[in-house]
Design a protein around this motif. Structure first.
Motif, PDB file in Angstrom:
ATOM      1  N   THR A   3     -35.356  28.012  -3.284  1.00 40.45           N
ATOM      2  CA  THR A   3     -35.646  28.058  -4.712  1.00 40.45           C
ATOM      3  C   THR A   3     -37.219  28.113  -4.718  1.00 40.45           C
ATOM      4  O   THR A   3     -37.647  28.147  -6.101  1.00 40.45           O
ATOM      5  CB  THR A   3     -35.495  26.414  -4.837  1.00 40.45           C
ATOM      6  N   GLY A   4     -38.075  27.979  -3.840  1.00 48.18           N
ATOM      7  CA  GLY A   4     -39.468  27.962  -3.964  1.00 48.18           C
ATOM      8  C   GLY A   4     -40.192  26.873  -3.870  1.00 48.18           C
ATOM      9  O   GLY A   4     -41.373  26.874  -3.815  1.00 48.18           O
ATOM     10  N   PHE A   5     -39.258  25.797  -3.677  1.00 48.18           N
ATOM     11  CA  PHE A   5     -39.978  24.309  -3.681  1.00 48.18           C
ATOM     12  C   PHE A   5     -40.641  24.164  -2.250  1.00 48.18           C
ATOM     13  O   PHE A   5     -41.801  23.658  -2.220  1.00 48.18           O
ATOM     14  CB  PHE A   5     -38.714  23.270  -3.557  1.00 48.18           C
ATOM     15  N   SER A  11     -43.833  26.060  -2.652  1.00 53.83           N
ATOM     16  CA  SER A  11     -44.931  25.238  -3.690  1.00 53.83           C
ATOM     17  C   SER A  11     -45.418  23.719  -3.057  1.00 53.83           C
ATOM     18  O   SER A  11     -45.994  23.224  -3.738  1.00 53.83           O
ATOM     19  CB  SER A  11     -43.909  24.960  -4.783  1.00 53.83           C
ATOM     20  N   VAL A  33     -36.140  17.917  -3.253  1.00 52.21           N
ATOM     21  CA  VAL A  33     -36.080  19.171  -4.365  1.00 52.21           C
ATOM     22  C   VAL A  33     -35.430  18.583  -5.639  1.00 52.21           C
ATOM     23  O   VAL A  33     -35.640  18.997  -6.749  1.00 52.21           O
ATOM     24  CB  VAL A  33     -35.369  20.212  -3.814  1.00 52.21           C
ATOM     25  N   TRP A  44     -37.357  23.299  -9.768  1.00 54.15           N
ATOM     26  CA  TRP A  44     -36.765  23.596  -8.445  1.00 54.15           C
ATOM     27  C   TRP A  44     -35.212  23.005  -8.185  1.00 54.15           C
ATOM     28  O   TRP A  44     -34.198  23.273  -7.645  1.00 54.15           O
ATOM     29  CB  TRP A  44     -37.444  22.998  -7.210  1.00 54.15           C
ATOM     30  N   SER A  45     -34.822  21.693  -8.970  1.00 61.02           N
ATOM     31  CA  SER A  45     -33.524  20.999  -8.774  1.00 61.02           C
ATOM     32  C   SER A  45     -32.659  21.914  -9.670  1.00 61.02           C
ATOM     33  O   SER A  45     -31.631  22.026  -9.352  1.00 61.02           O
ATOM     34  CB  SER A  45     -33.804  19.643  -9.550  1.00 61.02           C
ATOM     35  N   LEU A  97     -32.895  24.988 -10.234  1.00 62.91           N
ATOM     36  CA  LEU A  97     -32.543  26.466  -9.343  1.00 62.91           C
ATOM     37  C   LEU A  97     -31.868  26.150  -8.034  1.00 62.91           C
ATOM     38  O   LEU A  97     -30.904  26.941  -7.947  1.00 62.91           O
ATOM     39  CB  LEU A  97     -33.866  26.902  -8.766  1.00 62.91           C
ATOM     40  N   ARG A  98     -31.915  25.005  -7.503  1.00 63.35           N
ATOM     41  CA  ARG A  98     -30.920  24.583  -6.513  1.00 63.35           C
ATOM     42  C   ARG A  98     -29.430  24.597  -7.137  1.00 63.35           C
ATOM     43  O   ARG A  98     -28.536  25.070  -6.435  1.00 63.35           O
ATOM     44  CB  ARG A  98     -31.368  23.501  -5.989  1.00 63.35           C
ATOM     45  N   TYR A 155     -36.163  32.264  -7.614  1.00 64.77           N
ATOM     46  CA  TYR A 155     -36.834  31.292  -7.197  1.00 64.77           C
ATOM     47  C   TYR A 155     -38.338  31.352  -7.785  1.00 64.77           C
ATOM     48  O   TYR A 155     -38.520  32.198  -8.987  1.00 64.77           O
ATOM     49  CB  TYR A 155     -37.216  31.477  -5.678  1.00 64.77           C
ATOM     50  N   LYS A 156     -38.785  30.164  -7.759  1.00 66.21           N
ATOM     51  CA  LYS A 156     -40.064  29.936  -8.465  1.00 66.21           C
ATOM     52  C   LYS A 156     -41.199  29.230  -7.479  1.00 66.21           C
ATOM     53  O   LYS A 156     -41.073  28.179  -6.734  1.00 66.21           O
ATOM     54  CB  LYS A 156     -40.190  29.078  -9.730  1.00 66.21           C
TER      55      LYS A 156
END
Length: 171
Positions: A43-45, A48, A63, A69-70, A72-73, A85-86
């Motif tokens: 997710t990118g978490f 990050s 996350v 991110w939550s 995205l997951r 993702y971020k």
């Protein structure tokens, strides 16, 4: 007396240089870790969540507690083909200036950090030639870049009448 004064100046200049170089290295390492190339990304978490501090970083951030991110997951769990993702560094730049004489820890605050590190990307970065190069660059002697000059043109005055003069000259 003059010799003592000049030594005092060297010491303070060296201290300032070491302090600046050390903090530059920390910022660079954190910035580099917060990329898909050097951190595993779902997710990118994780990418990050790199953080620097004077005590070990505790991996306690879930996350599920952090947007975006939550979301995205949840989307990825619903659709395994979702590639979105971020990466948005949550702790960059560091909130403080670190003293080069003290230990600094760079770690990940994501709860699942130990699992994410199994990919080996972070280890390759930390133990590989890139980290050595970053360290050497941060602490290498840098000469100032000074340029002197003007626009190119044809001289029309004094002994330079009719001569072409050129732009910049590096010192």
């Amino acid at each position: 007396m003059a010799a003592t004064r000049s030594l005092d100046l060297v010491e303070s200049d060296l201290e300032a240089y070491m302090q600046e170089s050390f903090n530059k290295l920390i910022r660079t390492v954190m910035r580099r870790l917060a990329t898909k190339k050097r951190s595993p990304v779902y997710t990118g978490f994780f990418a990050s969540s790199w953080k620097a501090g004077t005590s070990p970083i505790r991996p306690i951030d879930k996350v599920e507690d952090f947007s975006p991110w939550s979301e995205l997951r949840k989307a990825k769990n619903a659709n395994r083909n979702d590639k979105s993702y971020k990466i948005d560094a949550r702790f960059y730049p560091p909130s403080k200036t670190f003293n080069y004489k003290r230990r600094v820890y760079i770690g990940n605050a994501a709860e699942y950090a130990a699992y994410a590190l199994e990919s080996g990307k972070v280890q390759q970065f930390v133990q590989g030639p890139e980290m050595t190069r970053l360290f050497n660059e941060a602490f290498s002697q840098r000469s100032p870049r000074v340029s002197v000059g003007a626009r190119q043109g044809i001289g029309t005055f004094g002994t330079m009448a009719g001569k072409i003069y050129t732009g910049y000259s590096e010192l």
